[in-house]
Motif scaffolding. Structure first.
Motif, PDB file in Angstrom:
ATOM      1  N   LYS A  43      -5.120   4.145  12.192  1.00  0.00           N
ATOM      2  CA  LYS A  43      -3.820   4.604  12.738  1.00  0.00           C
ATOM      3  C   LYS A  43      -2.969   5.160  11.614  1.00  0.00           C
ATOM      4  O   LYS A  43      -3.774   5.253  10.227  1.00  0.00           O
ATOM      5  N   LEU A  44      -1.859   5.178  11.770  1.00  0.00           N
ATOM      6  CA  LEU A  44      -0.859   5.827  10.699  1.00  0.00           C
ATOM      7  C   LEU A  44      -0.646   4.569   9.411  1.00  0.00           C
ATOM      8  O   LEU A  44      -0.757   5.030   8.311  1.00  0.00           O
ATOM      9  N   ILE A  45      -0.970   3.394   9.835  1.00  0.00           N
ATOM     10  CA  ILE A  45      -0.837   2.335   8.818  1.00  0.00           C
ATOM     11  C   ILE A  45      -2.052   2.468   7.631  1.00  0.00           C
ATOM     12  O   ILE A  45      -1.804   2.108   6.587  1.00  0.00           O
ATOM     13  N   GLY A  46      -3.111   2.920   8.352  1.00  0.00           N
ATOM     14  CA  GLY A  46      -4.181   2.940   7.250  1.00  0.00           C
ATOM     15  C   GLY A  46      -3.916   4.162   6.127  1.00  0.00           C
ATOM     16  O   GLY A  46      -4.379   3.972   5.152  1.00  0.00           O
ATOM     17  N   LEU A  47      -2.876   5.086   6.280  1.00  0.00           N
ATOM     18  CA  LEU A  47      -2.590   5.926   5.436  1.00  0.00           C
ATOM     19  C   LEU A  47      -1.804   5.253   4.275  1.00  0.00           C
ATOM     20  O   LEU A  47      -1.275   6.065   3.393  1.00  0.00           O
ATOM     21  N   TYR A  48      -1.138   4.169   4.789  1.00  0.00           N
ATOM     22  CA  TYR A  48      -0.455   3.287   3.676  1.00  0.00           C
ATOM     23  C   TYR A  48      -1.230   1.987   3.356  1.00  0.00           C
ATOM     24  O   TYR A  48      -0.465   1.121   2.360  1.00  0.00           O
ATOM     25  N   ARG A  49      -2.528   2.260   3.169  1.00  0.00           N
ATOM     26  CA  ARG A  49      -3.282   1.437   2.476  1.00  0.00           C
ATOM     27  C   ARG A  49      -2.959   1.504   0.946  1.00  0.00           C
ATOM     28  O   ARG A  49      -3.144   2.424   0.323  1.00  0.00           O
ATOM     29  N   GLY A  50      -2.611   0.385   0.211  1.00  0.00           N
ATOM     30  CA  GLY A  50      -2.345   0.246  -1.131  1.00  0.00           C
ATOM     31  C   GLY A  50      -1.014   0.498  -1.390  1.00  0.00           C
ATOM     32  O   GLY A  50      -0.796   0.630  -2.544  1.00  0.00           O
ATOM     33  N   PHE A  51      -0.023   0.634  -0.297  1.00  0.00           N
ATOM     34  CA  PHE A  51       1.231   0.814  -0.595  1.00  0.00           C
ATOM     35  C   PHE A  51       1.671  -0.258  -1.758  1.00  0.00           C
ATOM     36  O   PHE A  51       2.491   0.166  -2.940  1.00  0.00           O
ATOM     37  N   LEU A  52       1.592  -1.542  -1.165  1.00  0.00           N
ATOM     38  CA  LEU A  52       2.058  -2.541  -2.053  1.00  0.00           C
ATOM     39  C   LEU A  52       1.648  -2.379  -3.504  1.00  0.00           C
ATOM     40  O   LEU A  52       2.438  -2.727  -4.387  1.00  0.00           O
ATOM     41  N   SER A  53       0.050  -2.513  -3.640  1.00  0.00           N
ATOM     42  CA  SER A  53      -0.286  -2.148  -4.863  1.00  0.00           C
ATOM     43  C   SER A  53       0.103  -1.092  -5.714  1.00  0.00           C
ATOM     44  O   SER A  53       0.285  -0.903  -6.832  1.00  0.00           O
ATOM     45  N   THR A  54       0.376   0.118  -4.849  1.00  0.00           N
ATOM     46  CA  THR A  54       0.964   1.364  -5.746  1.00  0.00           C
ATOM     47  C   THR A  54       2.225   0.939  -6.270  1.00  0.00           C
ATOM     48  O   THR A  54       2.655   1.351  -7.378  1.00  0.00           O
ATOM     49  N   ILE A  55       3.270   0.498  -5.417  1.00  0.00           N
ATOM     50  CA  ILE A  55       4.641   0.037  -5.760  1.00  0.00           C
ATOM     51  C   ILE A  55       4.400  -1.001  -6.771  1.00  0.00           C
ATOM     52  O   ILE A  55       5.130  -0.777  -8.074  1.00  0.00           O
ATOM     53  N   SER A  56       3.436  -1.968  -6.817  1.00  0.00           N
ATOM     54  CA  SER A  56       3.390  -2.826  -7.965  1.00  0.00           C
ATOM     55  C   SER A  56       2.949  -2.289  -9.202  1.00  0.00           C
ATOM     56  O   SER A  56       3.118  -2.876 -10.460  1.00  0.00           O
ATOM     57  N   ARG A  57       2.355  -1.164  -8.989  1.00  0.00           N
ATOM     58  CA  ARG A  57       1.746  -0.363 -10.311  1.00  0.00           C
ATOM     59  C   ARG A  57       2.907   0.645 -10.831  1.00  0.00           C
ATOM     60  O   ARG A  57       3.312   0.445 -12.113  1.00  0.00           O
ATOM     61  N   ASP A  58       3.461   1.223  -9.820  1.00  0.00           N
ATOM     62  CA  ASP A  58       4.366   2.415 -10.365  1.00  0.00           C
ATOM     63  C   ASP A  58       5.656   1.930 -10.533  1.00  0.00           C
ATOM     64  O   ASP A  58       6.322   2.474 -11.459  1.00  0.00           O
ATOM     65  N   VAL A  59       6.183   0.834 -10.050  1.00  0.00           N
ATOM     66  CA  VAL A  59       7.454   0.396 -10.524  1.00  0.00           C
ATOM     67  C   VAL A  59       7.417  -0.178 -11.942  1.00  0.00           C
ATOM     68  O   VAL A  59       8.447   0.280 -12.855  1.00  0.00           O
ATOM     69  N   PRO A  60       6.398  -1.289 -12.344  1.00  0.00           N
ATOM     70  CA  PRO A  60       6.637  -1.354 -13.591  1.00  0.00           C
ATOM     71  C   PRO A  60       6.260  -0.334 -14.581  1.00  0.00           C
ATOM     72  O   PRO A  60       6.920  -0.286 -15.683  1.00  0.00           O
ATOM     73  N   PHE A  61       5.461   0.655 -14.037  1.00  0.00           N
ATOM     74  CA  PHE A  61       5.251   1.681 -14.940  1.00  0.00           C
ATOM     75  C   PHE A  61       6.410   2.504 -15.342  1.00  0.00           C
ATOM     76  O   PHE A  61       6.982   2.783 -16.626  1.00  0.00           O
ATOM     77  N   ALA A  62       7.240   2.862 -14.116  1.00  0.00           N
ATOM     78  CA  ALA A  62       8.522   3.625 -14.323  1.00  0.00           C
ATOM     79  C   ALA A  62       9.434   2.882 -15.035  1.00  0.00           C
ATOM     80  O   ALA A  62      10.412   3.313 -16.144  1.00  0.00           O
TER      81      ALA A  62
END
Length: 275
Positions: free
Chosen positions: A138-157
């Motif tokens: 479903k739609l939630i599958g398209l947000y797979r990796g959202f937390l890991s992306t945030i955990s990568r991109d916020v420190p990156f930024a």
């Protein structure tokens, strides 16, 4: 009224300049991103496509490239204006603004990133991948990796944006002149290189999670657990798989993205004022 007009002009400038910068980076450097994804894939580089069809998944990336970058820079600039008086220290304001901007951008970027990376690592089209993802998760599958992306991109930024701003400030103080476009590009390149080196293990974990089916070992755990799995299986080499194309991408991309943003913004500001 004059202040409101000025703020509206700044918002329009940030939106347009961010969109131009985002499109420029993705069009120019997409093959490096594809190579990075395939090197990080649990299926192996050759099985994921090797050096063939390096622009596979470009369509899905282009859909989100302009709005993602536009959202990032408009939130970043607006947050800097709102926080600078309260936080006093510019570097703290830049860090807070970078975090808010990256979070806003991830809400747009992650679903397309999931489709793009699965397309890069497979032999079917983005449309088929999208239908399969929606059917299975479903739609939630398209947000797979959202937390890991945030955990990568916020420190990156948090590393890249304040470092970029600080390098530009130091450069201006040393030369006593406003920054030229190429100087902003150099500052963007250095800040991108630094941030990429530090955050690569999180990027590998994010890729594994996004490529995984929900019953896969990478699809059932959080990014910290994935990092531990990769460390046990292949050590530091595994955590820095895909590092060369990613760091190359971000080093060049930092110049194009941040330097291009500065250049586009000055040009657009001039056109808006003239009009």
């Amino acid at each position: 009224m004059e202040q409101s007009t000025h703020e509206n002009r700044q918002l329009v400038s940030a939106l347009l300049s961010g969109a131009i910068a985002g499109l420029s980076v993705d069009l120019a450097l997409f093959p490096l991103d594809t190579i990075k994804t395939r090197l990080q894939s649990q299926f192996g580089f050759i099985n994921s496509g090797g050096l063939k069809q390096l622009y596979r998944g470009l369509g899905s990336a282009m859909i989100v490239s302009a709005p993602n970058a536009a959202a990032f820079f408009s939130v970043y600039e607006a947050s800097k204006r709102m926080t600078i008086d309260h936080l006093k220290e510019p570097i703290v304001s830049n860090m807070v603004s970078a975090s808010l901007a990256e979070t806003a951008a991830c809400l747009i970027r992650v679903p397309v990133e999931v489709i793009k990376q699965r397309t890069q690592a497979s032999k079917v089209s983005s449309g088929i991948i999208l239908k399969e993802a929606l059917r299975e998760e479903k739609l939630i599958g398209l947000y797979r990796g959202f937390l890991s992306t945030i955990s990568r991109d916020v420190p990156f930024a948090l590393i890249q944006l304040p470092l970029w701003e600080e390098l530009k400030s130091i450069w201006c103080r040393l030369t006593g002149q406003p920054l030229e476009a190429w100087e902003s590009c150099v500052c963007g390149s250095i800040s991108g290189l630094t941030a990429a080196l530090i955050t690569n293990p999180i990027d590998v974990a994010k890729t594994r999670i996004m490529l995984a089916k929900k019953d896969n070992k990478y699809g059932r755990v959080n990014f910290l657990s994935v990092i531990r799995i990769i460390w046990k299986e292949s050590g530091l080499r595994g955590l820095y798989s895909g590092a060369t194309p990613r760091i190359t991408f971000i080093t060049i991309g930092g110049a194009v993205y941040l330097g291009g943003y500065d250049f586009s913004r000055k040009l657009i500001d001039h056109l808006l004022i003239a009009s």
